[in-house]
Design a protein around this motif. Structure first.
Motif, short mmCIF file in Angstrom:
data_model
loop_
_atom_site.label_atom_id
_atom_site.label_comp_id
_atom_site.label_asym_id
_atom_site.label_seq_id
_atom_site.Cartn_x
_atom_site.Cartn_y
_atom_site.Cartn_z
N PHE A 120 0.82 -1.21 0.00
CA PHE A 120 0.00 0.00 0.00
C PHE A 120 0.86 1.26 0.00
CE2 PHE A 120 -3.13 2.94 2.09
CZ PHE A 120 -4.14 2.82 1.14
N GLY A 121 2.14 1.12 0.35
CA GLY A 121 3.04 2.27 0.39
C GLY A 121 3.12 2.95 1.73
N THR A 122 2.45 2.40 2.75
CA THR A 122 2.48 3.00 4.08
C THR A 122 3.83 2.76 4.75
OG1 THR A 122 0.09 2.79 4.39
CG2 THR A 122 1.43 2.95 6.38
N VAL A 123 4.41 1.60 4.52
CA VAL A 123 5.68 1.25 5.14
C VAL A 123 6.72 0.96 4.06
CG1 VAL A 123 6.87 -0.40 6.64
CG2 VAL A 123 4.52 0.29 7.17
N LYS A 124 7.91 1.51 4.26
CA LYS A 124 9.06 1.22 3.40
C LYS A 124 10.14 0.55 4.25
CE LYS A 124 7.30 3.55 -0.14
NZ LYS A 124 6.93 2.90 -1.42
N LYS A 125 10.87 -0.37 3.65
CA LYS A 125 11.90 -1.13 4.37
C LYS A 125 13.18 -1.16 3.55
CE LYS A 125 12.77 -5.84 6.12
NZ LYS A 125 12.19 -7.21 6.29
N ALA A 126 14.32 -1.03 4.24
CA ALA A 126 15.60 -1.07 3.53
C ALA A 126 16.70 -1.52 4.48
CB ALA A 126 15.93 0.29 2.94
N ALA A 127 17.77 -2.04 3.90
CA ALA A 127 18.89 -2.54 4.69
C ALA A 127 19.78 -1.43 5.23
CB ALA A 127 19.72 -3.52 3.87
N THR A 128 19.74 -0.25 4.56
CA THR A 128 20.56 0.88 4.99
C THR A 128 19.71 2.14 4.99
OG1 THR A 128 21.28 1.50 2.76
CG2 THR A 128 22.59 -0.17 3.94
N LEU A 129 20.19 3.15 5.69
CA LEU A 129 19.50 4.44 5.69
C LEU A 129 19.53 5.08 4.31
CD1 LEU A 129 20.65 5.91 9.12
CD2 LEU A 129 18.33 5.22 8.50
N GLU A 130 20.63 4.91 3.61
CA GLU A 130 20.72 5.47 2.27
C GLU A 130 19.67 4.86 1.35
OE1 GLU A 130 24.67 5.93 4.25
OE2 GLU A 130 23.19 4.31 4.04
N ALA A 131 19.51 3.55 1.45
CA ALA A 131 18.50 2.88 0.63
C ALA A 131 17.09 3.28 1.07
CB ALA A 131 18.68 1.37 0.72
N LEU A 132 16.90 3.48 2.35
CA LEU A 132 15.59 3.91 2.85
C LEU A 132 15.25 5.30 2.31
CD1 LEU A 132 13.28 2.96 4.77
CD2 LEU A 132 14.35 4.39 6.53
N ALA A 133 16.24 6.18 2.28
CA ALA A 133 16.04 7.52 1.75
C ALA A 133 15.56 7.46 0.31
CB ALA A 133 17.33 8.33 1.85
N ALA A 134 16.13 6.56 -0.48
CA ALA A 134 15.70 6.41 -1.87
C ALA A 134 14.26 5.92 -1.93
CB ALA A 134 16.63 5.44 -2.59
N GLU A 135 13.90 5.04 -1.02
CA GLU A 135 12.54 4.49 -1.00
C GLU A 135 11.50 5.58 -0.75
OE1 GLU A 135 11.09 1.42 -1.34
OE2 GLU A 135 12.95 0.57 -2.10
N ILE A 136 11.83 6.54 0.11
CA ILE A 136 10.84 7.58 0.45
C ILE A 136 11.09 8.89 -0.27
CG2 ILE A 136 10.36 6.53 2.69
CD1 ILE A 136 12.13 8.63 4.01
N GLY A 137 12.11 8.93 -1.13
CA GLY A 137 12.34 10.10 -1.97
C GLY A 137 12.89 11.30 -1.25
N VAL A 138 13.78 11.08 -0.27
CA VAL A 138 14.42 12.20 0.41
C VAL A 138 15.93 12.11 0.17
CG1 VAL A 138 12.62 12.17 2.18
CG2 VAL A 138 14.81 11.03 2.64
N PRO A 139 16.68 13.21 0.29
CA PRO A 139 18.12 13.18 0.07
C PRO A 139 18.80 12.24 1.07
CG PRO A 139 17.31 15.44 0.06
CD PRO A 139 16.18 14.59 0.54
N ALA A 140 19.62 11.34 0.57
CA ALA A 140 20.27 10.35 1.43
C ALA A 140 21.20 11.01 2.45
CB ALA A 140 21.04 9.36 0.58
N ASP A 141 21.95 12.04 2.01
CA ASP A 141 22.87 12.68 2.95
C ASP A 141 22.12 13.38 4.08
OD1 ASP A 141 21.82 14.61 1.27
OD2 ASP A 141 23.71 15.72 1.07
N ALA A 142 20.97 13.96 3.77
CA ALA A 142 20.18 14.64 4.79
C ALA A 142 19.64 13.65 5.82
CB ALA A 142 19.02 15.40 4.15
N LEU A 143 19.13 12.52 5.35
CA LEU A 143 18.57 11.54 6.28
C LEU A 143 19.66 10.93 7.16
CD1 LEU A 143 16.11 10.02 7.29
CD2 LEU A 143 16.54 8.26 5.56
N THR A 144 20.79 10.57 6.57
CA THR A 144 21.86 9.98 7.38
C THR A 144 22.41 10.98 8.39
OG1 THR A 144 23.47 10.50 5.63
CG2 THR A 144 22.51 8.29 5.62
#
Length: 560
Positions: free
Chosen positions: A412-436
């Motif tokens: 449904f897109g409510t939850v995103k899952k990733a092995a790294t924060l950088e990959a999670l940032a890509a999943e939710i469309g936010v800058p990876a450097d900002a999230l980390t």
């Protein structure tokens, strides 16, 4: 077993017509009947209870008997100072003071006229406990669970719940706080065992036990039955009847047939807000908005508000609501309460940055979401970022600790899952450097125990839904255990808080401040006595009960 109540014929007239069988309407009808007034109650849906039945059942009325019994009474001037400090002149002082002065009397009245009994919710802090007059120990009471067999088949008309506890177990607000911590404290499993045992005992005894808002609705409904007040279900308000400059009745629709009920004394509107009316939301509320984000009743489409406006009423706070960060699940919205306060979580915007104390009281949290949205930085949706450690420890949106997120939530897109924060940032469309960077900075705060950016964990309210085993700050923990998750957060609500402007007697006012004779309003159909804030747990239901009661009092004192 009580036989089902016969469907009453719609009368041609009554002393008092009450619109809406929620907490405000049922209290008004019960109070009017107790004063000897011929009273009828009309309800748009097939259910009684309204928003009250769907709620957590907290009642914020300082100085009531339940608080006194628990040794938690405080001077009236203290609670007045508190509302003065957090509400201010958004609401006239006479209305705020009347609520506080008369509220305990209303609680006594309900105790005398219904099977409802209340008890203090231990340590559930006021939502602004550090404000002048605020209390870290809290002023909230909740209903003691009751056996609803006395309603007979009428119990089938109880408004459907917002969400149910597992296996229909009876969980109070005090229980939920302990259970939300999962196995982190001994109190969690012990409370679950106690709840389960009570469930087994109730089944053996054939009891039908209800708690929280359900209990309030059931108790008030029993009071109406005992008082002989008829409830006309499936009867929708169409408009108000005006005669000789006063509200003299209602025009209603049932089974496609229009009826007029004349009101010799007046009409009390207790018909709820307009949270399920997209047209009104888009006209008055901040954007973006959606009827799919509210946990309010599907029947709350603003009929009473529109009828009052047509009768010349002033409105206020139409752009506000009883907000709360909300998780849009496939099955419907989940009001995000304890999840935000528990350590090991943050909320970021579409720039990948934190923008508030995530543990803020829910109304204030959504104010922050919309404030950021207005600046052009995308805050809708926001994302709650957690790690596997958090999921292993705590309940989350009804899921047990360690229970995997359902596949349909990810689809449904409510939850995103990733092995790294950088990959999670890509999943939710936010800058990876900002999230980390954001997570790294937050982790530093968690280690020192001081949130230098937003002061999370400093307020007594922040600590209520926190983890006492986490040191040095029970609301902060590092986020570093893969996999990582992001959960979508939208600006949802429990219902709207804008509506018809009323005075201290619940009389509806015109824009010039004059009274519309014969018209009263209480609950979410009226503009909130809490203004743009929220005093504490139950600051919606408390005023609904109180001003419903005061409306009936003024009607009883009126001229024949």
């Amino acid at each position: 077993m009580t036989p089902p109540l016969p469907r009453p014929e719609i009368p041609g007239s009554a002393d008092v017509v009450v619109v809406g069988a929620g907490g405000a309407g049922m209290t008004a009808a019960l109070a009017a009947a107790s004063r000897g007034l011929d009273t009828v109650l009309i309800e748009k849906s097939s259910y009684f209870g309204g928003s009250t039945a769907r709620s957590g059942g907290g009642v914020w009325i300082p100085g009531n008997y339940a608080l006194k019994a628990a040794g938690q009474d405080d001077p009236l001037e203290s609670s007045k100072l508190y509302l003065d400090s957090i509400v201010g002149d958004v609401v006239p002082k006479v209305r705020r003071d009347t609520y506080l002065e008369r509220g305990p009397e209303v609680m006594d009245f309900i105790k005398e006229r219904t099977p409802l009994r209340f008890t203090w919710v231990p340590q559930y802090a006021d939502y602004h406990p550090e404000a002048p007059g605020g209390r870290a120990a809290g002023r909230s009471a909740e209903p003691i669970p009751l056996d609803a067999r006395f309603l007979g088949d009428e119990l089938e008309r109880l408004h459907p719940q917002y969400t149910k506890a597992p296996a229909n177990m009876i969980v109070t607000q005090a229980d939920f706080r302990k259970i939300s911590l999962g196995l982190r404290t001994l109190r969690g499993p012990l409370t679950m065992a106690k709840v389960l045992l009570k469930r087994i005992v109730s089944l053996v005894r054939g009891q039908k036990m209800y708690a929280m808002g359900n209990a309030i609705a059931i108790g008030l409904r029993k009071g109406l039955m005992d008082a002989g007040v008829p409830v006309h279900y499936d009867t929708e308000l169409r408009d108000l009847v005006i005669a000789d400059g006063r509200v003299a009745g209602v025009r209603v629709l049932r089974d496609g047939v229009e009826h007029v009920i004349r009101a010799r004394r007046g009409v009390v509107l207790g018909s709820g807000g307009f949270e399920k009316n997209l047209e009104l939301r888009e006209k008055y509320q901040p954007q973006p908005t959606s009827v799919d984000w509210t946990t309010g009743s599907e029947f709350n489409t603003g009929g009473g508000v529109l009828a009052g406006i047509a009768a010349g009423a002033q409105t206020d706070l139409m752009d506000d609501a009883w907000w709360g960060p909300t998780i849009p699940l496939p099955s419907g919205p989940w009001f995000c309460l304890a999840e935000r306060n528990l350590p090991g979580s943050i909320i970021v915007n579409q720039a990948g940055r934190r923008f508030m104390n995530e543990a803020l009281p829910y109304v204030e949290a959504v104010h922050e979401i919309y404030r950021g949205e207005a600046t052009g930085v995308g805050h809708v949706p926001s994302w709650m970022v957690i790690d596997q450690r958090y999921r292993n420890r705590y309940l989350f949106a009804g899921l047990s600790p360690r229970q995997p997120f359902p596949g349909r939530w990810l689809k449904f897109g409510t939850v995103k899952k990733a092995a790294t924060l950088e990959a999670l940032a890509a999943e939710i469309g936010v800058p990876a450097d900002a999230l980390t960077e954001t997570v790294a900075r937050f982790n530093g705060f968690a280690r020192t125990g001081v949130d230098e950016d937003f002061h999370r964990g400093e307020s007594a309210y922040d600590k209520y839904y926190s983890d006492p085993r986490v040191k040095p700050n029970p609301s902060l923990h590092v986020i570093d255990q893969a996999p990582f998750y992001a959960v979508k957060i939208v600006p949802g609500d429990l219902g709207t808080k804008g509506g018809l402007v009323t005075d201290e007697h619940a009389r509806v006012l015109r824009p010039d401040g004059s009274v519309i004779p014969g018209l009263y309003a209480a609950g979410n159909v009226s503009s909130a006595v809490m203004g743009r804030t929220y005093a504490g747990p139950g600051a919606t239901i408390g005023p609904a009960l109180t001003f419903g009661y005061l409306a009936a009092e003024d009607l009883a004192l009126g001229e024949d």
